[in-house]
Design an enzyme around this catalytic site. Structure first.
Site, PDB file in Angstrom:
ATOM      1  N   GLU A 435       0.860  -1.190   0.000  1.00 14.54           N
ATOM      2  CA  GLU A 435       0.000   0.000   0.000  1.00 14.54           C
ATOM      3  C   GLU A 435       0.896   1.239   0.000  1.00 14.54           C
ATOM      4  O   GLU A 435       1.889   1.296   0.740  1.00 14.54           O
ATOM      5  CB  GLU A 435      -0.897   0.008   1.235  1.00 14.54           C
ATOM      6  CG  GLU A 435      -1.745   1.257   1.411  1.00 14.54           C
ATOM      7  CD  GLU A 435      -2.603   1.212   2.662  1.00 14.54           C
ATOM      8  OE1 GLU A 435      -3.040   0.099   3.031  1.00 14.54           O
ATOM      9  OE2 GLU A 435      -2.834   2.272   3.283  1.00 14.54           O
ATOM     10  N   GLU A 440      -2.388  11.287   3.621  1.00 15.80           N
ATOM     11  CA  GLU A 440      -3.390  11.054   4.663  1.00 15.80           C
ATOM     12  C   GLU A 440      -3.377  12.269   5.585  1.00 15.80           C
ATOM     13  O   GLU A 440      -2.329  12.900   5.793  1.00 15.80           O
ATOM     14  CB  GLU A 440      -3.082   9.790   5.464  1.00 15.80           C
ATOM     15  CG  GLU A 440      -3.288   8.504   4.695  1.00 15.80           C
ATOM     16  CD  GLU A 440      -3.044   7.283   5.577  1.00 15.80           C
ATOM     17  OE1 GLU A 440      -4.033   6.623   5.960  1.00 15.80           O
ATOM     18  OE2 GLU A 440      -1.864   7.000   5.880  1.00 15.80           O
TER      19      GLU A 440
END
Length: 547
Positions: A435, A440
């Site tokens: 990933e 974020e």
């Protein structure tokens, strides 16, 4: 001797409670230090021509007191020093004639103390205008770790052995050695800015919230790793830097014994140069307009000396770039997101991390409007709805430059993400599939952007991650970018590199991935949701992929 202005205050407080009486007995007699006397002898001082010293800035302090077991000096220039004997020679490096208020604390058994203050007026004639000019460029200059050089971080003996002293004989980091794991990947994002404000040299370290700690100093942050490690640690704040003459003898090169005198940089308020070794004094071994080498004796261990090399040109681990646009969505047509490029993940639960949202394909949660993709998280009673779009089975790729231009939602509990997932996740169960989190953001930590990778052994809160701070992420658009190559994965905000991870054949980042855009709510990462939250949106102006 310099006239002393002394005010003595005895600090002695005992709480007379029966539950504490037995504990107090273990200390014996808790007598506060009394008769605290301090003398300050300015080196080279006489009563006529050098009343404030010979210009070296040196002052020999001597403290005595009955019942004292240790002393601490607070020197009035931002520095302090413990002295069990009460004797300490201090060098003041602020150029010119300056008066300092010195506090001396004598400590007795059980921590009871007496305090004295005095003033000293000291002359320091030391100047190094060339180093100041190189450090600041005349006003302000930013330095970076010279990560592409062998020995940019190294350690050697601090001894009187002329064949070994003043060189990193024991260890020299190879180029980009500290970029390969979360233990040390925070180091190369350091930005060390020197500025000149009037006649005062200033310094600020931007380490994006994480500091690379020597293992011997992890107690500062409560760390437990048995090796050097990156920890969350706020190193921001403008520090004063005072220059002074070095008292060591410096080797010009590892194979040549010609010696030269260096210049010391003394940082106020615990300032340090990126790698935490419990030291705030650094000796300049060499400096030019673009390159600097410094040396610091390790805090608490005078047998070790660490070496740092810095450059004014921010180095890049991998020069690979991609310029051929092969996929994009400019979100120029109002309505539903383009179904040839995007599909949805749907439903509540199953997303891990204790997230609270239910993902839908409703236009209330995802739509194209006004040239932007708008993903909106909405409170619905005690629940939340949102959307998660993905390019799975529509566009998947290996390596390239991915750039989003986006404005993020606001409010504690929001958790927007722009990221990529290995397309073989169904058979190569996460995190083994890999990933890459391009961006974020935790709503309860506004303006802090994280970039991370996950793989086997690096799941959840153990990702290889770094963070950077920017401004107004919920009110203005910013560019979030990753450049992913066979050699590295590099993370940028507004084209500024803040995180780099070495890619190897053993990692899962050498196969096809797909894109994901979502706004989650709450969970172990997003944190508690603000009770006043009703709704907030992430707006994506475009997504572009280059190869």
């Amino acid at each position: 001797m310099k006239k002393l202005i002394i005010n003595t205050v005895a600090v002695f407080a005992l709480i007379l409670m029966s539950s504490c009486q037995e504990d107090a007995k273990s200390f014996g007699s808790l007598d506060a230090p009394v008769n605290l006397q301090v003398t300050a002898q300015i080196v080279g001082q006489n009563t006529t021509t050098t009343i404030n010293g010979d210009g070296t800035g040196k002052v020999l302090f001597t403290a005595t007191a009955d019942n004292a077991i240790s002393y601490r000096y607070v020197f009035g220039d931002g520095s302090s020093q413990n002295s069990p004997s009460g004797v300490f020679e201090k060098r003041y490096n602020q150029t010119g004639l300056n008066t300092y208020t010195v506090t001396v604390i004598a400590t007795g058994k059980g921590g009871v103390a007496a305090t004295t203050t005095l003033e000293v007026t000291v002359l320091s004639n030391f100047e190094d205008p060339q180093s100041v000019a190189f450090l600041t460029g005349g006003s302000q200059k930013t330095w970076y770790w010279a990560a592409s050089e062998t020995g940019h971080l190294g350690v050697g003996p601090n001894s009187s052995d002329n064949t070994q002293n003043y060189y990193a004989h024991w260890y020299q980091a190879v180029p980009w050695e500290k970029a390969g794991s979360s233990e040390s990947s925070c180091l190369y994002g350091n930005e060390l800015t020197f500025s000149l404000v009037g006649n005062q040299l200033k310094y600020q370290l931007e380490n994006h919230g994480q500091t690379f700690f020597n293992k011997d100093f992890q107690s500062v942050v409560g760390g437990t790793a048995g090796y050097d490690f990156c920890y969350n640690f706020d190193a921001t704040g403008l520090k004063n830097v005072n220059l002074g003459p070095s008292e060591s003898v410096v080797m010009a090169s590892p194979d040549h014994l010609t010696r030269t005198t260096g210049t010391m940089m003394n940082f106020s308020d615990g300032g340090f140069m990126g790698y935490y070794i419990g030291q705030n004094s650094y000796e300049i071994l060499s400096i030019s307009a673009t390159r600097m080498v410094v040396r610091a004796v390790m805090g608490g261990n005078p047998a070790l000396a660490w070496y740092h090399t810095f450059t004014t040109v921010q180095p890049t681990q991998d020069a690979t770039d991609y310029t051929n646009l092969i996929f994009s969505d400019e979100f120029s047509t109002d309505g539903a997101p383009d179904p040839t490029k995007w599909s949805y993940d749907l439903g509540a639960g199953g997303w891990g991390n204790g997230e609270l949202q239910n993902y839908t394909n409703s236009s209330n949660n995802a739509k194209v409007q006004g040239g932007n993709l708008v993903i909106t998280a909405i409170k619905n009673g005690s629940n939340y709805t949102s959307a998660r779009l993905k390019s799975e089975n529509k566009y998947e790729f290996k390596y390239g430059k991915v750039e989003f231009n986006a404005k993020l939602p606001a409010g504690a509990g929001t958790w927007p993400a722009l990221w990529m997932l290995g397309q073989n996740y169904a058979t190569n169960i996460w995190p083994a599939c890999g990933e890459i989190d391009i961006m974020e953001h935790k709503g309860y930590q506004p303006n802090v952007i994280l970039g991370s990778v996950h793989y086997t052994g690096r799941s959840g809160g153990n990702s290889v991650t770094s963070q950077t701070s920017t401004t107004s992420v919920s009110s203005t658009f910013h560019k979030y970018k990753v450049i992913w190559s066979p050699q590295s994965i590099r993370f940028f905000v507004d084209n500024v590199l803040f995180h780099s991870v070495i890619n190897t054949n053993s990692l899962p980042f050498n196969s096809d991935f797909f894109l994901i855009m979502n706004v989650a709510m709450g969970g172990t990462f997003g944190g508690p949701v603000d009770s006043a939250f009703t709704q907030s949106s992430m707006e994506v102006d475009y997504v572009r992929v280059y190869q």
